[in-house]
Design an enzyme around this catalytic site. Structure first.
Site, PDB file in Angstrom:
ATOM      1  N   LYS A 201     -14.139   5.427   3.137  1.00  0.00           N
ATOM      2  CA  LYS A 201     -14.242   6.636   2.521  1.00  0.00           C
ATOM      3  C   LYS A 201     -15.619   7.078   2.482  1.00  0.00           C
ATOM      4  CE  LYS A 201      -9.856   6.958   0.666  1.00  0.00           C
ATOM      5  NZ  LYS A 201      -9.287   5.949   0.752  1.00  0.00           N
TER       6      LYS A 201
HETATM    7  C1  PLP Z   1      -8.067   5.673  -0.372  1.00  0.00           C
HETATM    8  C2  PLP Z   1      -7.052   6.509  -0.948  1.00  0.00           C
HETATM    9  C3  PLP Z   1      -6.306   6.194  -2.019  1.00  0.00           C
HETATM   10  C4  PLP Z   1      -6.471   5.049  -2.888  1.00  0.00           C
HETATM   11  O1  PLP Z   1      -7.741   4.247  -3.106  1.00  0.00           O
HETATM   12  P1  PLP Z   1      -8.202   3.075  -3.388  1.00  0.00           P
HETATM   13  O2  PLP Z   1      -9.486   2.969  -3.600  1.00  0.00           O
HETATM   14  O3  PLP Z   1      -7.928   2.167  -2.065  1.00  0.00           O
HETATM   15  O4  PLP Z   1      -7.237   2.483  -4.203  1.00  0.00           O
HETATM   16  C5  PLP Z   1      -5.517   7.090  -2.604  1.00  0.00           C
HETATM   17  N1  PLP Z   1      -5.077   8.200  -2.007  1.00  0.00           N
HETATM   18  C6  PLP Z   1      -5.682   8.612  -1.108  1.00  0.00           C
HETATM   19  C7  PLP Z   1      -5.122   9.857  -0.331  1.00  0.00           C
HETATM   20  C8  PLP Z   1      -6.550   7.792  -0.405  1.00  0.00           C
HETATM   21  O5  PLP Z   1      -7.134   8.187   1.009  1.00  0.00           O
END
Ligand code: PLP
Length: 379
Positions: free
Chosen positions: A186
């Site tokens: 992210k």
């Molecule tokens: C990364 C992501 C998640 C989940 O996040 P985590 O921190 O891996 O639990 C949920 N929804 C979207 C759209 C994502 O890109």
């Protein structure tokens, strides 16, 4: 020739030396779990989101599950969401005992189609979970008009949208529940982690209970448990990484937008007509450009696998796909979802491919990735 260049991944975190030093300090401090660093990180996030309450967690998945619990969503309730997301988005609905309902996506934004959301509302609908795919928000005015009209809660899956905005307003600074992920890929990462923006102090207190066994403390040795919580708290080690990343977020967003513009310049105005591929929506104001995704021209089954293999083998360029449609996974087909229900999601889920996009990337990297795409797609 290109294969001699180092591998270009589609995503790569950037952690500066100050952050590495800050983590070392936490490790030497004698306090590793949730403590002063978590409090400082939450305070900075709250300020960033206009003073709204923010609580941190150990993922961007439990954030959404906890938001649904706070909203009182459970058995007998329906939650409308998109099939083109990471499976976490729908799993949390099942996790709280509710029923996921998928609305198809808009082929241009690739986000949930708000007309289809309205059409999917029933008397049992309790909430909507829109996803801001690649960091591009949905029409937020329309979203909240629908929610208000039908008395629905909204859990924004803004996992990919840290730094994004809607007509000058930061995502997270308004709306209902807003969930962010700090997973490794992210724009702001803590390795793993997440945060939830809430509406008021009561919701924030409930979020604190749900993230730590339902415990509330008072006085010197007062302790009680009145709701069933889990173990979802963020550590100070993790929060130190978050604080270090947060210091660069404006630069990260600006750089990603510049890289996205450069991709468009490299592809040129003829690219779509010449190749049959589809570029993303050219939005450089709202989107944080978490991902740069193109839709491949359809050459039948295996189209994407062949493309991804050639990008890697012939050009040493990494790609990804975000995402395979959730409703076609076995767990979901077992719950009655079938192929043909969501034609736009199914087509895009089969043909979408993610090109390299990360903070440490250079203009030359964009040129290299775009040239590889053009070489493969242009006859
Ligand atoms: C990364 C992501 C998640 C989940 O996040 P985590 O921190 O891996 O639990 C949920 N929804 C979207 C759209 C994502 O890109």
């Amino acid at each position: 020739m290109s294969a001699a260049l180092p591998f270009l991944p589609f995503s790569k975190p950037t952690i500066d030396e100050a952050t590495i030093a800050a983590v070392g300090e936490v490790l030497r401090s004698g306090w590793l779990t949730s403590g002063p660093k978590v409090a400082a990180f939450e305070a900075q996030l709250s300020e960033y989101f206009g003073g709204r309450p923010v609580r941190t967690f150990n993922s961007g998945t439990c954030t959404m599950e906890i938001a649904l619990r706070i909203a009182g969503v459970g058995p007998g309730d329906e939650v409308i969401t998109t099939s083109i997301s990471w499976v976490a988005t729908a799993n949390v609905i099942i996790e709280v005992g509710a029923t996921p309902v998928f609305a198809d996506i808009d082929p241009v934004t690739r986000n949930i189609d708000l007309d289809k959301v309205e059409a999917a509302i029933t008397p049992r609908t309790k909430a909507i979970i829109p996803v801001f795919l690649s960091g591009l928000p949905v029409d937020m005015d329309r979203l909240y008009a629908i929610a208000k009209k039908h008395n629905l809660r909204v859990v924004e899956d803004a996992a990919q949208a840290f730094g994004s905005s809607w007509n000058g307003r930061r995502i997270g600074s308004f709306g209902d529940f807003v969930s962010f992920s700090f997973q490794a890929n992210k724009n702001l990462t803590t390795g793993e982690g997440g945060c939830l923006v809430l509406n008021n102090a009561d919701e924030a207190r409930l979020a604190e209970k749900y993230r730590l066994q339902g415990v509330s403390r008072s006085g010197v040795d007062g302790i009680d448990v009145d709701v069933l919580g889990g173990k979802y708290n963020m550590t100070d080690i993790t929060a130190a990484i978050g604080l270090g990343q947060f210091a660069h977020i404006e630069a990260v967003t600006a750089h990603r937008r510049a890289l996205a513009r450069h991709y468009f310049a490299q592809f040129g105005s003829e690219f779509e007509a010449r190749t049959g591929a589809q570029l993303p929506l050219a939005d450089f104001d709202n989107s944080n450009w978490h991902l740069f995704q193109i839709i491949l021209p359809d050459h039948g089954p295996g189209t994407r696998a062949a493309f991804m293999r050639r990008m890697a083998d012939e050009f040493n360029v990494g790609t990804g796909f975000h995402y395979a449609p959730i409703h076609l996974f076995t767990l979901y087909q077992e719950r009655g979802f079938t192929e043909g229900m969501l034609p736009v999601s199914e087509k895009i889920g089969r043909l979408t491919v993610t090109l390299p996009m990360f903070y440490a990337m250079t203009s030359a990297d964009v040129e290299r990735a775009a040239a590889a795409v053009k070489a493969i797609l242009t006859k």
